[in-house]
Design an enzyme around this catalytic site. Structure first.
Site, PDB file in Angstrom:
ATOM      1  CD  GLU A  44       1.179   0.386  -2.128  1.00  0.00           C
ATOM      2  OE1 GLU A  44       0.027   0.763  -2.341  1.00  0.00           O
ATOM      3  OE2 GLU A  44       2.057   0.321  -3.021  1.00  0.00           O
ATOM      4  CE  LYS A 110      -2.012   3.792  -3.721  1.00  0.00           C
ATOM      5  NZ  LYS A 110      -1.674   2.447  -4.283  1.00  0.00           N
ATOM      6  CB  CYS A 144       2.214   3.344  -4.127  1.00  0.00           C
ATOM      7  SG  CYS A 144       2.935   2.415  -5.508  1.00  0.00           S
TER       8      CYS A 144
END
Length: 260
Positions: A44, A110, A144
């Site tokens: 990431e 995300k 994540c």
């Protein structure tokens, strides 16, 4: 269609808020992959580390890192995957980009911004789950903190592989280990998680624990804690078909709709 998918997991330290230096160092790591490879997965925010200063490192989809990714993908003849800070329409996104050798790009913003670090205050959350196909494999890219939310990852698309890229700190690495394995088991898909190592600009420590799991939750790789390393793992699509047909767990999954 490839029955076998060869993936390079790049577990590495990142230079804080320095896209040029990170691209330079990653160029060496990618070039050093001597084995045949289909996917190369970076952590990431691989150009900067997990920064809450997006204006310092943000790029556009025509910027230097996208140009670099296209070049790397073409030279390596592999998909290059990772997230970086993208500025678009006056907003900042933690955007995962999946760049194919042809230059085709699939993007995923995300969805679950990390509120504990204030990510939601500076980055705009995504609203769409994404899959893309490559060499006959359907792949779902996530980032994540998304790992903590199994409903978002639920395999309603019949994907073959779910990939998480992360800056997941050492202090909570036990959750990372457990949840990656769980996502593989519950979705009957291969699950790969790629995390960074080293210290970031806020002195948070990262211990890696990048991993690959098969559909039964068996770990496929041997990456060591805290190692700056590129690890190869081979995935077998026939194994997915075998166990899905034998066990039929996905046939019993619950139906639901998501409200964004």
């Amino acid at each position: 269609m490839n029955s076998e998918l060869k993936v390079a997991i790049v577990q590495t330290a990142l230079v804080w808020e320095n896209p040029e230096e990170n691209r330079r160092l990653l160029s060496y790591k990618i070039a050093a992959i001597s084995a045949d490879v289909d996917l190369v997965v970076l952590p990431e925010m691989f150009t900067s580390g997990f920064t809450m200063n997006p204006a310092e490192v943000a790029e556009t989809m025509e910027g230097n890192t996208i140009v670099w990714l296209k070049k790397q993908a073409k030279v390596k003849q592999a998909v290059i995957i990772g997230s970086l800070v993208i500025s678009e329409n006056g907003k900042f996104y933690n955007r995962m980009v999946c760049v194919e050798p042809s230059g085709t790009i699939t993007t995923y913003n995300k969805r679950h911004t990390f509120t504990l670090a204030g990510e939601h205050k500076v980055y705009t959350a995504g609203t769409e789950k994404v899959t893309f196909s490559y060499k006959g494999w359907k792949i779902c890219p996530l980032v994540c903190y998304d790992l903590r939310f199994p409903v978002w990852a639920r395999n309603v698309e019949d994907y073959d592989l779910i990939i998480y890229v992360a800056n997941w700190p050492k202090i909570r690495i036990g959750a990372w280990d457990a949840l990656l394995k769980a996502r593989a088991i519950e979705n009957m898909a291969y699950c790969i998680g790629v995390n960074r190592v080293g210290l970031d600009g806020n002195n948070f420590e990262y211990s890696g624990h990048s991993a690959a799991y098969d559909v039964l939750g068996n770990r496929l790789d041997i990456i060591l804690e805290n190692q700056d390393v590129v690890e190869m793992v081979s995935l077998d699509k026939a194994a997915i078909k075998k166990y899905r047909e034998k066990l039929n767990f996905l046939n019993d999954r619950d139906n639901f709709t998501l409200e964004i």
